[in-house]
Motif scaffolding. Structure first.
Motif, PDB file in Angstrom:
ATOM      1  N   ASP A   1      89.978 133.942  71.583  1.00 41.62           N
ATOM      2  CA  ASP A   1      88.930 134.752  70.970  1.00 41.62           C
ATOM      3  C   ASP A   1      89.459 136.097  70.500  1.00 41.62           C
ATOM      4  O   ASP A   1      88.824 137.141  70.716  1.00 41.62           O
ATOM      5  N   GLY A   2      90.610 136.088  69.903  1.00 45.15           N
ATOM      6  CA  GLY A   2      91.140 137.331  69.316  1.00 45.15           C
ATOM      7  C   GLY A   2      91.759 138.295  70.293  1.00 45.15           C
ATOM      8  O   GLY A   2      92.183 139.381  69.905  1.00 45.15           O
ATOM      9  N   GLU A   3      91.853 137.886  71.571  1.00 47.33           N
ATOM     10  CA  GLU A   3      92.476 138.785  72.553  1.00 47.33           C
ATOM     11  C   GLU A   3      93.984 138.531  72.618  1.00 47.33           C
ATOM     12  O   GLU A   3      94.414 137.397  72.776  1.00 47.33           O
ATOM     13  N   ASP A   4      94.715 139.611  72.503  1.00 45.64           N
ATOM     14  CA  ASP A   4      96.177 139.489  72.587  1.00 45.64           C
ATOM     15  C   ASP A   4      96.554 139.638  74.062  1.00 45.64           C
ATOM     16  O   ASP A   4      96.945 140.691  74.507  1.00 45.64           O
ATOM     17  N   ASP A   5      96.400 138.550  74.818  1.00 39.00           N
ATOM     18  CA  ASP A   5      96.498 138.718  76.266  1.00 39.00           C
ATOM     19  C   ASP A   5      97.609 137.903  76.920  1.00 39.00           C
ATOM     20  O   ASP A   5      97.497 137.490  78.060  1.00 39.00           O
ATOM     21  N   VAL A   6      98.690 137.653  76.161  1.00 35.34           N
ATOM     22  CA  VAL A   6      99.857 137.058  76.810  1.00 35.34           C
ATOM     23  C   VAL A   6     101.077 137.929  76.503  1.00 35.34           C
ATOM     24  O   VAL A   6     101.074 138.710  75.560  1.00 35.34           O
ATOM     25  N   THR A   7     102.081 137.771  77.360  1.00 40.75           N
ATOM     26  CA  THR A   7     103.338 138.476  77.125  1.00 40.75           C
ATOM     27  C   THR A   7     104.387 137.449  76.759  1.00 40.75           C
ATOM     28  O   THR A   7     104.492 136.416  77.421  1.00 40.75           O
ATOM     29  N   VAL A   8     105.119 137.700  75.690  1.00 39.68           N
ATOM     30  CA  VAL A   8     106.190 136.786  75.287  1.00 39.68           C
ATOM     31  C   VAL A   8     107.520 137.521  75.444  1.00 39.68           C
ATOM     32  O   VAL A   8     107.710 138.600  74.892  1.00 39.68           O
ATOM     33  N   ILE A   9     108.378 136.955  76.262  1.00 37.67           N
ATOM     34  CA  ILE A   9     109.690 137.569  76.488  1.00 37.67           C
ATOM     35  C   ILE A   9     110.748 136.665  75.889  1.00 37.67           C
ATOM     36  O   ILE A   9     110.733 135.455  76.124  1.00 37.67           O
ATOM     37  N   ALA A  10     111.616 137.236  75.104  1.00 42.82           N
ATOM     38  CA  ALA A  10     112.728 136.453  74.582  1.00 42.82           C
ATOM     39  C   ALA A  10     113.861 136.513  75.591  1.00 42.82           C
ATOM     40  O   ALA A  10     114.192 137.577  76.105  1.00 42.82           O
ATOM     41  N   GLN A  11     114.416 135.343  75.849  1.00 44.89           N
ATOM     42  CA  GLN A  11     115.561 135.278  76.774  1.00 44.89           C
ATOM     43  C   GLN A  11     116.682 136.184  76.270  1.00 44.89           C
ATOM     44  O   GLN A  11     117.362 136.848  77.024  1.00 44.89           O
ATOM     45  N   ASP A  12     116.812 136.210  74.939  1.00 41.87           N
ATOM     46  CA  ASP A  12     117.801 137.075  74.297  1.00 41.87           C
ATOM     47  C   ASP A  12     117.635 138.525  74.708  1.00 41.87           C
ATOM     48  O   ASP A  12     118.612 139.220  74.957  1.00 41.87           O
ATOM     49  N   ALA A  13     116.383 138.954  74.732  1.00 42.80           N
ATOM     50  CA  ALA A  13     116.110 140.350  75.046  1.00 42.80           C
ATOM     51  C   ALA A  13     116.536 140.650  76.477  1.00 42.80           C
ATOM     52  O   ALA A  13     117.126 141.693  76.759  1.00 42.80           O
ATOM     53  N   VAL A  14     116.234 139.703  77.365  1.00 41.26           N
ATOM     54  CA  VAL A  14     116.616 139.883  78.771  1.00 41.26           C
ATOM     55  C   VAL A  14     118.131 139.947  78.883  1.00 41.26           C
ATOM     56  O   VAL A  14     118.709 140.833  79.522  1.00 41.26           O
ATOM     57  N   LEU A  15     118.772 139.003  78.178  1.00 38.05           N
ATOM     58  CA  LEU A  15     120.231 138.956  78.201  1.00 38.05           C
ATOM     59  C   LEU A  15     120.810 140.251  77.650  1.00 38.05           C
ATOM     60  O   LEU A  15     121.729 140.833  78.217  1.00 38.05           O
ATOM     61  N   ALA A  16     120.232 140.706  76.525  1.00 41.66           N
ATOM     62  CA  ALA A  16     120.734 141.921  75.892  1.00 41.66           C
ATOM     63  C   ALA A  16     120.630 143.119  76.841  1.00 41.66           C
ATOM     64  O   ALA A  16     121.520 143.954  76.908  1.00 41.66           O
ATOM     65  N   THR A  17     119.524 143.144  77.591  1.00 41.96           N
ATOM     66  CA  THR A  17     119.341 144.249  78.526  1.00 41.96           C
ATOM     67  C   THR A  17     120.398 144.210  79.614  1.00 41.96           C
ATOM     68  O   THR A  17     121.057 145.210  79.905  1.00 41.96           O
ATOM     69  N   PHE A  18     120.583 143.035  80.190  1.00 40.68           N
ATOM     70  CA  PHE A  18     121.612 142.885  81.227  1.00 40.68           C
ATOM     71  C   PHE A  18     122.975 143.273  80.680  1.00 40.68           C
ATOM     72  O   PHE A  18     123.752 143.980  81.303  1.00 40.68           O
ATOM     73  N   ASP A  19     123.216 142.776  79.465  1.00 40.17           N
ATOM     74  CA  ASP A  19     124.488 143.026  78.814  1.00 40.17           C
ATOM     75  C   ASP A  19     124.726 144.524  78.677  1.00 40.17           C
ATOM     76  O   ASP A  19     125.796 145.032  78.994  1.00 40.17           O
ATOM     77  N   LYS A  20     123.703 145.200  78.224  1.00 41.33           N
ATOM     78  CA  LYS A  20     123.797 146.647  78.004  1.00 41.33           C
ATOM     79  C   LYS A  20     124.075 147.363  79.329  1.00 41.33           C
ATOM     80  O   LYS A  20     124.954 148.210  79.423  1.00 41.33           O
ATOM     81  N   VAL A  21     123.278 146.992  80.324  1.00 37.02           N
ATOM     82  CA  VAL A  21     123.413 147.651  81.630  1.00 37.02           C
ATOM     83  C   VAL A  21     124.812 147.444  82.184  1.00 37.02           C
ATOM     84  O   VAL A  21     125.485 148.389  82.611  1.00 37.02           O
ATOM     85  N   LEU A  22     125.274 146.190  82.128  1.00 36.15           N
ATOM     86  CA  LEU A  22     126.570 145.887  82.736  1.00 36.15           C
ATOM     87  C   LEU A  22     127.711 146.477  81.946  1.00 36.15           C
ATOM     88  O   LEU A  22     128.723 146.899  82.502  1.00 36.15           O
ATOM     89  N   ARG A  23     127.528 146.536  80.621  1.00 37.33           N
ATOM     90  CA  ARG A  23     128.571 147.143  79.796  1.00 37.33           C
ATOM     91  C   ARG A  23     128.666 148.641  80.110  1.00 37.33           C
ATOM     92  O   ARG A  23     129.756 149.199  80.246  1.00 37.33           O
ATOM     93  N   ALA A  24     127.497 149.262  80.245  1.00 38.26           N
ATOM     94  CA  ALA A  24     127.472 150.685  80.591  1.00 38.26           C
ATOM     95  C   ALA A  24     128.172 150.900  81.932  1.00 38.26           C
ATOM     96  O   ALA A  24     128.945 151.838  82.119  1.00 38.26           O
TER      97      ALA A  24
END
Lengths: 225, 401
Positions: free
Chosen positions: B250-273
């Motif tokens: 009913d027009g509610e934007d009520d789910v969260t979509v996470i890309a595995q890529d995004a999670v990986l990229a975050t880990f990658d960034k953290v570990l590279r740092a």
């Protein structure tokens, strides 16, 4: 060959200025054998250092082979020193980690002479000073007299026109001293200017010209024999 | 001076002062080895995580019920219930272009029992797609196979540990187990997993998703895994999922979509740092080695005053003396760096042997950087003493014995 005109050398010691040399005039021709005598602190060594281009005069003109060397840059002075002047020191100043042959070759190494040419010339001068069989010994394996002979070989290997010796026998027994003097005089016989700074009256008598310096000025300049 | 003579002279003078040479080599070697080993560790950790993620497919989208976003405004009140993410939602996602597989997941704990043996297990309700999405290995039997996801087929797949505890040495396939209030048949047993990503796959029980929802008496899924056909369609599909769910809710934007890529990229960034940080700390060791080289070279200049005076008297210009002393410092740091490199690589190799799961190894940039920094510090810190040597007054230098 060497002309000093009105050479002065002043040192600043604290507030005071010490005049080590005062208006020295001196000319030396090829093949001369000169003893520079005088009491300690009279300025003999300073004169030798100025002639050897290790020190620069405060005032005056120094002509070496008709070239004014007082205005040369450090690099130019270094090459004049390398090609024209050989030094012999009281304390030999051999490099302890190098063999006799390597010590003798050092000026040529610094000058960039090729190894084969170096070897040829080192062999020749070693024979001349009578140490051919000691070429691979390090300075600490040689006697005082032998060390000084190596030092002389090092001074002559670049075939300079002037050899300057500051108390060359000062640290040697009289027998070794005689050997060293004989080698130096033999070089003089070949036409090299030999200037020896010494306290030793006997050496002063052997030289053909004796200069006495007192308080930075030439007191006497005598041609002998 | 001929280059070979410079090298020979340098080597001779380094040999002439063995203890000082050895100490400086050790200092430089420690610095370089530290950089190599620490970056090898950091890089190993990063690659380990990256491998784990990419084994799951980098073009994976995870759909969660509820909206978690920080867009400003007051935070949502605690206890706010999002709209359910239902099985029908998940099945609708299948029809999106770009979607290859959809694996709905319902999660819960329940007691499992066979005869008198009983334990509590994590129940994962899902469908046959889950096997491909998570790349699960089957040890015995088959995976869940339910053509109609809404059907309550009473079957289950056991983790190896669960199987062992319930059945011991006896055959599990075809046996019936009690799950909470219901019964189901064992159709398969999982194999030992290569990539578990922190989930104890040995201790779970997989059942059809409709079975799990009934078992837990739930409407909403825990999450939905969506595998996109190709990596470049991830962004577009993510938007497609959002639009579809909004239309269904009913027009509610009520789910969260996470890309595995995004999670990986975050880990990658953290570990590279982290790797850079550790390498930076190790670089301090290199700088310390550089300062030590400067110190020792300064002492060497003092020790060798007479020799420097002699070189000048023999006609060496100032730049030649500078060059000789700088090349001594350079030779020291280069040799130290090479020794350190060898030690560092050996250390990394030993660690890699000790922990074969983690791909430990110094990246090429770290090796070159360590060598470069070592040489640069050596030369840089060698210049000051060398210039001091070149400036020495030959008369006073020679007047000493």
């Amino acid at each position: 060959m060497i002309r000093l005109e009105g050479i002065c050398r002043d040192f600043a010691v604290g507030e005071q200025t010490v005049h080590a040399l005062r208006r020295i005039n001196l000319s030396v021709h090829s093949g001369e054998y000169i003893a520079v005598m005088g009491p300690s602190g009279s300025g003999k060594s300073t004169l030798l250092n100025i002639i050897g281009l290790l020190d620069r005069p405060t005032a005056g003109v120094f002509l070496l082979a008709d070239q004014d060397v007082t205005g040369l840059s450090d690099n130019e002075i270094a090459s004049v020193r390398r090609d024209q002047i050989g030094f012999v020191f009281q304390f030999f100043h051999l490099v302890p980690r190098l063999s006799a042959a390597e010590n003798i070759a050092l000026p040529m190494t610094l000058a960039g002479v090729q190894p084969t040419e170096r070897k040829r010339r080192v062999t020749a001068v070693l024979a001349e000073i009578g140490l051919a069989e000691r070429s691979h010994h390090r300075p600490d394996q040689l006697s005082g007299g032998q060390r000084q002979r190596v030092a002389i070989a090092r001074a002559m290997v670049m075939e300079p026109s002037i050899i300057l010796a500051d108390e060359p026998t000062g640290n040697l027994d009289s027998k070794s001293g005689q050997d060293v003097l004989r080698i130096l005089e033999r070089l003089n016989d070949q036409g090299i200017i030999l200037i020896i700074v010494t306290h030793n009256a006997e050496i002063g008598d052997r030289a053909r010209r004796s200069i006495r310096i007192v308080d930075g000025a030439i007191e006497s300049d005598v041609q002998q024999r | 001076m001929i280059v070979t003579d410079v090298i020979a002279f340098t080597v001779r003078s380094l040999q002439g002062f063995r203890l000082r040479t050895a100490l400086m080599l050790v200092a430089m070697a420690i610095g370089v080895a530290a950089v190599i080993v620490l970056t090898a560790l950091g890089e190993g950790a990063r690659r380990f995580v990256a491998d784990q993620f990419s084994a799951l497919g980098t073009h994976l989208l995870i759909v969660l019920p509820g909206r978690s976003e920080t867009t400003g405004g007051p935070p949502p009140l605690l206890g706010e219930t999002p709209r359910n993410l239902t099985l029908d939602d998940a099945l609708a996602l299948r029809r999106l272009a770009g979607v290859r597989r959809v694996a709905p997941i319902s999660l819960g704990n329940a007691d499992i029992s066979v005869g008198r043996r009983q334990r509590e297990v994590l129940i994962v309700g899902t469908n046959e797609e889950y096997q491909h999405v998570r790349q699960l290995l089957i040890g015995q039997g088959r995976f869940l196979a339910t053509p109609d996801p809404r059907r309550l087929s009473p079957e289950c797949v056991l983790g190896t540990e669960v199987r062992r505890e319930l059945f011991g040495p006896t055959l599990a396939l075809g046996r019936w187990v009690r799950l909470g209030e219901r019964r189901c048949r064992v159709v398969g047993v999982l194999g030992t997993q290569q990539h578990s990503l922190g989930v104890a796959m040995d201790e779970i029980v997989l059942v059809p998703v409709a079975f799990a929802l009934t078992l837990f008496n739930k409407e909403s899924l825990f999450r939905v895994l969506v595998e996109v056909r190709s990596r470049d369609r991830v962004k577009q599909t993510e938007q497609g999922i959002r639009d579809l769910i909004r239309a269904r809710h009913d027009g509610e934007d009520d789910v969260t979509v996470i890309a595995q890529d995004a999670v990986l990229a975050t880990f990658d960034k953290v570990l590279r740092a982290l790797t850079f940080a550790v390498a930076g700390i190790a670089a301090i060791a290199l700088a310390v080695a550089g300062v030590l080289i400067m110190n020792v070279m300064l002492i060497a200049v003092t020790q060798r005053t007479a020799e420097i005076g002699l070189l000048k008297a023999l006609g060496a210009p100032a730049r030649q003396i500078t060059m000789l002393f700088v090349s001594e410092a350079a030779a020291l740091s280069l040799t130290g760096a090479v020794v350190g490199l060898a030690v560092g690589q050996l250390g990394s190799w030993i660690m890699a042997r000790t922990y074969p799961d983690v791909p430990i190894g110094a990246p090429a940039w770290a090796v070159w950087a360590a060598l470069g920094v070592a040489l640069a510090t050596g030369i840089l810190f060698g210049i000051l003493p060398a210039r001091r040597a070149a400036r020495l007054d030959p008369v006073s230098a020679l007047s000493r014995r």
